[in-house]
Design a protein around this motif. Structure first.
Motif, PDB file in Angstrom:
ATOM      1  N   MET A 319       2.101  53.739  23.547  1.00 14.97           N
ATOM      2  CA  MET A 319       2.489  52.365  23.224  1.00 14.97           C
ATOM      3  C   MET A 319       1.871  51.927  21.898  1.00 14.97           C
ATOM      4  O   MET A 319       2.544  51.294  21.071  1.00 14.97           O
ATOM      5  CB  MET A 319       2.082  51.408  24.341  1.00 14.97           C
ATOM      6  CG  MET A 319       2.502  49.963  24.072  1.00 14.97           C
ATOM      7  SD  MET A 319       2.052  48.798  25.375  1.00 14.97           S
ATOM      8  CE  MET A 319       3.185  49.313  26.658  1.00 14.97           C
ATOM      9  N   GLU A 331       8.331  51.513  22.698  1.00 18.92           N
ATOM     10  CA  GLU A 331       7.411  50.520  23.254  1.00 18.92           C
ATOM     11  C   GLU A 331       7.959  49.963  24.570  1.00 18.92           C
ATOM     12  O   GLU A 331       7.214  49.791  25.550  1.00 18.92           O
ATOM     13  CB  GLU A 331       7.204  49.388  22.249  1.00 18.92           C
ATOM     14  CG  GLU A 331       6.242  48.308  22.722  1.00 18.92           C
ATOM     15  CD  GLU A 331       6.109  47.162  21.738  1.00 18.92           C
ATOM     16  OE1 GLU A 331       5.449  46.162  22.085  1.00 18.92           O
ATOM     17  OE2 GLU A 331       6.670  47.250  20.625  1.00 18.92           O
ATOM     18  N   CYS A 334       7.431  52.366  27.409  1.00 18.78           N
ATOM     19  CA  CYS A 334       6.050  52.313  27.900  1.00 18.78           C
ATOM     20  C   CYS A 334       5.842  51.081  28.786  1.00 18.78           C
ATOM     21  O   CYS A 334       5.191  51.155  29.836  1.00 18.78           O
ATOM     22  CB  CYS A 334       5.076  52.289  26.734  1.00 18.78           C
ATOM     23  SG  CYS A 334       5.007  53.822  25.788  1.00 18.78           S
TER      24      CYS A 334
END
Length: 349
Positions: A319, A331, A334
């Motif tokens: 991330m 991102e 994650c």
């Protein structure tokens, strides 16, 4: 290009400024001298207000017979719809990071379709830059800090802004990473070039390893190479015109750069290289290199592969990597993993 001395036009509504700082090191300074006036060294790219910027250093001056080193800041893409108003500051740092010399633009400069680069032709004399009194030259290196302050931020206008009209939208909550389609006509040209029938015309030195390539090929696949090799329009500071026998590139490894060239010529990730260097570690290096050289499709492919390695012990690191390189899809993947993870039991002492 020039030094901005004027205030923005009357009637322009200035919003809360958005600023960003990029610190970089000019290594092997003594080797940069002699490239000629008007020729520059480029910093790595950085982002302010959703737009990509980079700094230019002119060791032999911006104009002929100049005794001054020059610094400029430039947007990667010329703003198309609306001018960007920004102040900028260049600072020379001592080895311990303290500011030793600083200059700031007199007012906001207009970065638009006509001019997307502003700076200081007369920044500091080379004699002072190299002198012990200023004390910024240490072990043949100089630390520089560039700060850009955008005074007409786009944040109130759009959440999804990127580099002008080049931004692509991402559906909210979507973690799907679909690479752009390949250009098969371009692939045919790359196959011809890598056959060896067309001679190489540019060399790159990365970590002591020299790579040969075709300037037009790497420039066509990467805006970073296009800007570095051929500049914007009639601007100076282009490697291709500087007559450099070999261009030195820092900020990446020889293995990652080899992977970048493999992708450029084959339109695919270097599977043998990835397996030989460890899939997780090498994919991360290739992801960072793709972002550095602005090869979006390669970056998407690496991001898709990095999703395989999202686990309890890696999710935070991946991330952080995604945030550092502005990869929203990775991102989000994650964040989705963290949302599905079962809460850990609390142990009281």
């Amino acid at each position: 290009m020039g030094c901005c001395l004027s205030e923005p036009d009357a009637g322009v509504e200035l919003q809360d400024p958005v600023s960003g700082t990029h610190q970089f090191t000019i290594r092997h300074y003594s080797q940069t001298k002699g490239i000629g006036p008007g020729n520059s060294i480029l910093s790595r790219y950085f982002t302010v207000d959703g737009r990509t910027w980079f700094a230019r250093f002119y060791p032999d001056g911006y104009t002929p017979n100049s005794a001054f080193a020059a610094f400029y800041v430039q947007t990667l893409y010329k703003p198309r719809r609306r001018a960007v108003l920004a102040r900028f500051t260049f600072q020379l740092l001592k080895p311990d990071g303290t500011v030793r010399y600083s200059r700031r633009s007199d007012g906001p400069c207009t970065f638009d379709r006509r001019c997307n680069s502003w700076g200081f032709r007369v920044f500091v004399t080379r004699e002072a830059l190299e002198g012990a009194e200023l004390g910024v030259l240490h072990e043949d290196s100089i630390k520089v800090r560039c700060t850009v302050e955008v005074v007409n931020s786009r944040r109130r206008e759009s959440r999804g802004g990127g580099d002008g009209d080049r931004a692509s939208s991402v559906a909210a909550g979507s973690a799907t990473m679909a690479p752009q389609s390949a250009d098969f006509a371009a692939n045919a040209m790359r196959l011809f070039l890598k056959s060896g029938r067309a001679p190489f015309d540019v060399k790159f030195s990365v970590g002591g390893t020299v790579f040969e390539a075709h300037g037009l090929v790497v420039a066509a696949q990467s805006e970073w190479f296009a800007t570095a090799l051929y500049g914007h329009g009639g601007e100076g500071g282009r490697w291709a015109e500087a007559g450099l026998p070999c261009v030195t590139i820092s900020g990446t490894s020889p293995e990652a750069f080899e992977g970048v060239l493999h992708y450029i010529y084959h339109d695919e990730l270097p599977e043998k290289l990835i397996k030989a260097n460890g899939e997780a570690a090498m994919t991360r290096q290739l992801f960072e290199a793709a972002d550095m050289f602005l090869i979006e499709r390669m970056k998407q492919m690496c991001a898709g592969r990095l999703r395989r390695f999202i686990r309890d012990d890696t999710v935070r690191g991946i991330m952080d990597l995604a945030q550092a390189h502005s990869c929203k899809e990775l991102e989000q993947a994650c964040q989705a993993f963290l949302g599905r993870r079962r809460p850990q039991p609390t142990i009281l002492y």
